[in-house]
Write a protein that holds these residues in place. Structure first.
Motif, short mmCIF file in Angstrom:
data_model
loop_
_atom_site.label_atom_id
_atom_site.label_comp_id
_atom_site.label_asym_id
_atom_site.label_seq_id
_atom_site.Cartn_x
_atom_site.Cartn_y
_atom_site.Cartn_z
N HIS A 16 41.02 40.55 52.73
CA HIS A 16 41.81 40.43 51.50
C HIS A 16 41.25 39.26 50.72
O HIS A 16 41.22 38.13 51.20
CB HIS A 16 43.28 40.19 51.88
N LYS A 17 40.78 39.50 49.51
CA LYS A 17 40.10 38.47 48.72
C LYS A 17 41.02 37.33 48.31
O LYS A 17 40.56 36.20 48.16
CB LYS A 17 39.46 39.08 47.49
N LYS A 18 42.31 37.58 48.15
CA LYS A 18 43.23 36.53 47.70
C LYS A 18 43.75 35.67 48.85
O LYS A 18 43.96 34.48 48.69
CB LYS A 18 44.38 37.13 46.91
N THR A 19 43.98 36.29 50.01
CA THR A 19 44.56 35.54 51.13
C THR A 19 43.51 35.09 52.14
O THR A 19 43.76 34.20 52.94
CB THR A 19 45.60 36.39 51.89
N GLY A 20 42.36 35.76 52.16
CA GLY A 20 41.33 35.45 53.14
C GLY A 20 41.57 36.06 54.50
O GLY A 20 40.75 35.95 55.40
N ARG A 21 42.71 36.73 54.68
CA ARG A 21 43.01 37.38 55.96
C ARG A 21 42.17 38.62 56.11
O ARG A 21 41.87 39.31 55.14
CB ARG A 21 44.50 37.71 56.04
N ALA A 27 47.32 48.14 59.42
CA ALA A 27 46.14 47.40 58.96
C ALA A 27 46.45 46.64 57.67
O ALA A 27 46.05 45.48 57.52
CB ALA A 27 44.97 48.34 58.78
N ALA A 28 47.16 47.29 56.75
CA ALA A 28 47.52 46.62 55.49
C ALA A 28 48.42 45.42 55.76
O ALA A 28 48.24 44.35 55.16
CB ALA A 28 48.20 47.60 54.55
N ALA A 29 49.37 45.56 56.66
CA ALA A 29 50.26 44.45 57.00
C ALA A 29 49.48 43.30 57.63
O ALA A 29 49.78 42.13 57.39
CB ALA A 29 51.35 44.92 57.95
N ALA A 30 48.45 43.62 58.40
CA ALA A 30 47.65 42.58 59.05
C ALA A 30 46.93 41.69 58.04
O ALA A 30 46.71 40.51 58.31
CB ALA A 30 46.64 43.22 60.00
N VAL A 31 46.55 42.26 56.90
CA VAL A 31 45.89 41.43 55.88
C VAL A 31 46.85 40.96 54.80
O VAL A 31 46.47 40.20 53.92
CB VAL A 31 44.65 42.13 55.24
N GLY A 32 48.08 41.42 54.85
CA GLY A 32 49.12 40.88 53.98
C GLY A 32 49.37 41.57 52.66
O GLY A 32 49.61 40.91 51.67
N PHE A 33 49.33 42.91 52.63
CA PHE A 33 49.72 43.60 51.42
C PHE A 33 50.40 44.92 51.76
O PHE A 33 50.30 45.41 52.87
CB PHE A 33 48.53 43.81 50.47
N ILE A 88 39.12 47.92 45.62
CA ILE A 88 40.57 47.91 45.83
C ILE A 88 40.91 48.75 47.06
O ILE A 88 40.43 49.87 47.23
CB ILE A 88 41.30 48.50 44.60
N ALA A 89 41.76 48.18 47.90
CA ALA A 89 42.28 48.90 49.07
C ALA A 89 43.69 49.37 48.76
O ALA A 89 44.43 48.71 48.01
CB ALA A 89 42.30 47.99 50.30
N SER A 90 44.07 50.48 49.34
CA SER A 90 45.43 51.00 49.21
C SER A 90 45.95 51.33 50.60
O SER A 90 45.20 51.37 51.56
CB SER A 90 45.45 52.23 48.30
N VAL A 91 47.25 51.57 50.67
CA VAL A 91 47.90 51.93 51.93
C VAL A 91 48.26 53.40 51.87
O VAL A 91 48.71 53.90 50.84
CB VAL A 91 49.21 51.12 52.13
#
Length: 130
Positions: free
Chosen positions: A75-80, A104-110, A30-33
């Motif tokens: 990101h495992k759900k979006t693939g970004r 960085a979090a915005a770049a992968v979509g969360f 799990i990644a966090s911001v």
């Protein structure tokens, strides 16, 4: 203590395989911001590496990887995915593998927590991080 540098080196070597082995040598979790774009302390607080924290850079915190290591976070759900540079220590919450800057979090979509895969970026794949 010498355990952290050795653990980081082991992880880096583990991920440094060939492209075919890369999927097998990925770290999942799990990644966090951490931090936020309007943070009044941005630029005044220092990271563990000694540089100033900037929420607008593509940086991250990892417990053991050496500072300067480039890691692809997918990101495992979006693939970004995004390539970040490790410049801080953390996260210190069980189950989390990396803390990402807001950019960085915005770049992968969360914007909170997300399931991710980490892979070491080889020299030939490196891109500008800011």
């Amino acid at each position: 203590m010498i355990v952290r540098p050795i653990a980081g080196l082991f992880f880096a070597l583990l991920l440094a395989g060939t492209a075919g082995a890369e999927a097998q040598n990925a770290m999942n979790g799990i990644a966090s911001v951490y931090g936020f774009p309007g943070d009044k302390y941005a630029g005044s607080s220092k990271t563990a590496s000694g540089e100033r924290f900037n929420p607008g850079h593509l940086t991250a915190a990892h417990r053991t990887l050496p500072f300067g290591t480039m890691v692809r976070v997918t990101h495992k759900k979006t693939g970004r995915s995004v390539v970040v540079r490790i410049n801080d220590r953390g996260p210190f919450i069980r189950g989390r593998v990396i803390d990402l800057s807001p950019k960085a979090a915005a770049a992968v979509g969360f914007s909170g927590l997300a399931p991710v895969t980490l892979t070491l970026v080889h020299d030939s794949e490196r891109v500008a991080t800011n």
